[in-house]
Design a protein around this motif. Structure first.
Motif, mmCIF file in Angstrom:
data_model
loop_
_atom_site.group_PDB
_atom_site.id
_atom_site.type_symbol
_atom_site.label_atom_id
_atom_site.label_comp_id
_atom_site.label_asym_id
_atom_site.label_seq_id
_atom_site.Cartn_x
_atom_site.Cartn_y
_atom_site.Cartn_z
ATOM 1 N N ILE A 245 0.905 -1.137 0.183
ATOM 2 C CA ILE A 245 0.000 -0.042 -0.119
ATOM 3 C C ILE A 245 0.996 1.308 0.008
ATOM 4 N N GLU A 246 1.978 1.171 0.687
ATOM 5 C CA GLU A 246 2.829 2.189 0.778
ATOM 6 C C GLU A 246 3.653 2.497 -0.546
ATOM 7 N N ARG A 247 3.913 1.453 -1.255
ATOM 8 C CA ARG A 247 4.583 1.459 -2.358
ATOM 9 C C ARG A 247 3.740 1.908 -3.510
ATOM 10 N N CYS A 248 2.372 1.599 -3.524
ATOM 11 C CA CYS A 248 1.466 2.264 -4.316
ATOM 12 C C CYS A 248 1.213 3.762 -4.398
ATOM 13 N N ALA A 249 1.183 4.322 -3.156
ATOM 14 C CA ALA A 249 1.281 5.684 -2.770
ATOM 15 C C ALA A 249 2.629 6.357 -3.435
ATOM 16 N N LYS A 250 3.559 5.806 -3.098
ATOM 17 C CA LYS A 250 4.780 6.406 -3.631
ATOM 18 C C LYS A 250 4.820 6.379 -5.370
ATOM 19 N N MET A 251 4.271 5.384 -5.810
ATOM 20 C CA MET A 251 4.215 5.175 -7.260
ATOM 21 C C MET A 251 3.475 6.200 -7.850
ATOM 22 N N LYS A 252 2.374 6.597 -7.114
ATOM 23 C CA LYS A 252 1.344 7.466 -7.763
ATOM 24 C C LYS A 252 2.222 8.690 -7.520
ATOM 25 N N GLN A 253 2.738 9.227 -6.546
ATOM 26 C CA GLN A 253 3.443 10.285 -6.368
ATOM 27 C C GLN A 253 4.572 10.524 -7.634
ATOM 28 N N PHE A 254 5.132 9.713 -7.988
ATOM 29 C CA PHE A 254 6.296 9.509 -8.952
ATOM 30 C C PHE A 254 5.609 9.832 -10.185
ATOM 31 N N LEU A 255 4.707 9.095 -10.719
ATOM 32 C CA LEU A 255 3.854 9.017 -11.691
ATOM 33 C C LEU A 255 3.230 10.614 -11.933
ATOM 34 N N ASN A 256 2.597 11.103 -10.819
ATOM 35 C CA ASN A 256 2.053 12.583 -10.992
ATOM 36 C C ASN A 256 3.075 13.365 -11.111
ATOM 37 N N GLU A 257 4.113 13.345 -10.565
ATOM 38 C CA GLU A 257 5.250 14.442 -10.688
ATOM 39 C C GLU A 257 6.119 14.283 -12.047
ATOM 40 N N THR A 258 5.877 13.090 -12.638
ATOM 41 C CA THR A 258 6.847 12.684 -13.905
ATOM 42 C C THR A 258 5.960 12.934 -15.232
ATOM 43 N N TYR A 259 4.971 12.432 -15.151
ATOM 44 C CA TYR A 259 3.948 12.367 -16.453
ATOM 45 C C TYR A 259 2.709 13.084 -16.191
ATOM 46 N N ASN A 260 2.541 13.801 -15.088
ATOM 47 C CA ASN A 260 1.306 14.352 -14.682
ATOM 48 C C ASN A 260 -0.016 13.356 -14.968
ATOM 49 N N ALA B 139 -2.628 11.427 -12.832
ATOM 50 C CA ALA B 139 -3.457 11.454 -11.707
ATOM 51 C C ALA B 139 -4.106 10.247 -11.463
ATOM 52 N N PHE B 140 -4.460 9.725 -10.482
ATOM 53 C CA PHE B 140 -5.225 8.402 -10.274
ATOM 54 C C PHE B 140 -6.169 8.675 -8.962
ATOM 55 N N ASP B 141 -7.460 8.093 -9.531
ATOM 56 C CA ASP B 141 -8.393 8.036 -8.524
ATOM 57 C C ASP B 141 -8.608 6.499 -7.983
ATOM 58 N N ASP B 142 -9.113 6.462 -6.758
ATOM 59 C CA ASP B 142 -9.349 5.134 -6.112
ATOM 60 C C ASP B 142 -10.285 4.204 -6.986
#
Length: 379
Positions: free
Chosen positions: A344-359, A361-364
């Motif tokens: 769960i923690e890794r998913c959160a970090k991956m979402k943040q990386f993808l948002n910052e790198t590729y813009n 955004a992920f909803d639940d």
């Protein structure tokens, strides 16, 4: 690097000898390549493990680089730290020369004489290579690459021996006649990749089974790891890294397509991430380093991620599916234990990386699966 450290690496590191190299060839290992000179005879100070070597001839007329070719090697201590490849002028590729124990020792003892002809392994890029290859296993690689071990970025065809016929000297009267005179070329099976076949269409089954199979492909994943990787779930990560490497470094386009198919499969398994949460932690870490390379490279155009059939970003949709399922299972308290918390923690970090790198955004819950809210006019 000081002299003592360099001497230690030279003594303990591996050596790749490449002999009879054509002039002005481009040659690379892992994350670095060179245009080699006339005295080039290989690479020294190579760390143990699996490495990817690639090369391109230079056309003598146009001076342009030809299609890239590549191969994998594995260096193992203590007695498999030297590999000899020799250029074949008839096959136009490097062929491995098998060494007897005596020949091996002789070549190892010649390393001091050969030192000035050997390029140094780019140690400053070794950490980057490990991030992309830490799940590679040579026994699994041998099951996936072509039978002959040679990887070509362009298809290799068998061309039958040409025999002249009388009608070839006359002008064809139709397009079909002209086409019939062309040589019949077939793909050379020895150069064909043996990627895992990922099913794109489900077999006919009952309605409930079909719905479940589309929502959860865990059974398909289990079948693959049983038949292809001796029930080792990390065999899938090996193939994921291999397919990425042969595309990114070997310029083999089908590697990208296989990489996307594997990604879609892994992200579509609901029971799997509950059963193997640490595998999914490692999977997301692998994806992080791979997508990081895309963002740093000229290949960062997101059109590479688009699925031709669906005209949608296949990478985004796959990860969105995984994140939504992990979130849903967590909300329903179906994920327990420290390993699940790490996922769960890794998913959160991956979402943040993808948002910052590729813009991205992920909803639940994916947008196309949310309920439609209709506003009623109060009269």
């Amino acid at each position: 690097m000081n002299a003592d450290r360099a001497r230690q690496l030279f003594e303990s590191g591996g050596i790749l000898l490449v002999l009879d190299v054509p002039k002005e060839m481009e040659f690379g290992i892992d994350m670095y390549s060179w245009q080699v000179g006339a005295n080039f005879q290989g690479i020294k100070m190579i760390p143990p493990g699996v490495h990817h070597c690639y090369y391109s001839e230079r056309d003598t007329l146009t001076k342009e680089l030809c299609n890239r070719q590549s191969f994998f090697i594995e260096l193992k201590q203590p007695n498999e730290m030297l590999i000899l490849m020799r250029w074949s002028t008839t096959e136009n590729l490097f062929q491995r020369q098998q060494l007897t124990p005596d020949e091996y020792e002789t070549r190892r003892n010649q390393r001091y004489e050969l030192d000035r002809f050997l390029g140094q392994y780019p140690l400053d890029t070794y950490r980057q290579w490990l991030a992309l290859s830490n799940h590679l296993r040579y026994d699994f690689i041998e099951k996936l690459i072509p039978i002959n071990g040679y990887i070509c970025s362009a298809e290799v065809f068998d061309i039958p021996k040409h025999t002249k016929r009388t009608e070839e000297f006359s002008e064809p009267t139709s397009l079909s006649e002209a086409e019939s005179r062309l040589p019949k070329m077939t793909l050379n099976a020895e150069f064909a990749f043996r990627f895992t076949v990922i099913e794109k269409k489900m077999n006919l089954c009952s309605g409930s089974d079909l719905t479940q199979s589309k929502l959860d492909r865990t059974n398909e994943l289990e079948k693959i790891i049983s038949e292809r990787f001796d029930t080792n779930i990390y065999g899938i990560l090996c193939e994921l890294q291999l397919s990425f490497i042969v595309f990114f470094l070997g310029h083999y386009y089908d590697g990208l397509e296989q990489w996307k198919c594997l990604l879609q499969l892994i992200c579509s398994c609901q029971k799997a991430f509950c059963r193997w949460p640490m595998f999914y932690v490692d999977f997301l870490q692998t994806m992080y380093f791979q997508l990081k390379e895309f963002s740093n490279d000229s290949l960062g155009d997101e059109s590479l991620f688009v699925d031709v059939d669906q005209q949608a970003n296949a990478i985004y949709k796959s990860l969105e599916n995984l994140f939504a399922n992990v979130s849903a299972f967590n909300d329903n308290q179906q994920m327990e234990g420290n390993d699940s918390e790490k996922l769960i923690e890794r998913c959160a970090k991956m979402k943040q990386f993808l948002n910052e790198t590729y813009n991205w955004a992920f909803d639940d819950e994916p947008e196309d699966e949310k309920p439609v809210i209709v506003e009623l006019n109060n009269e």
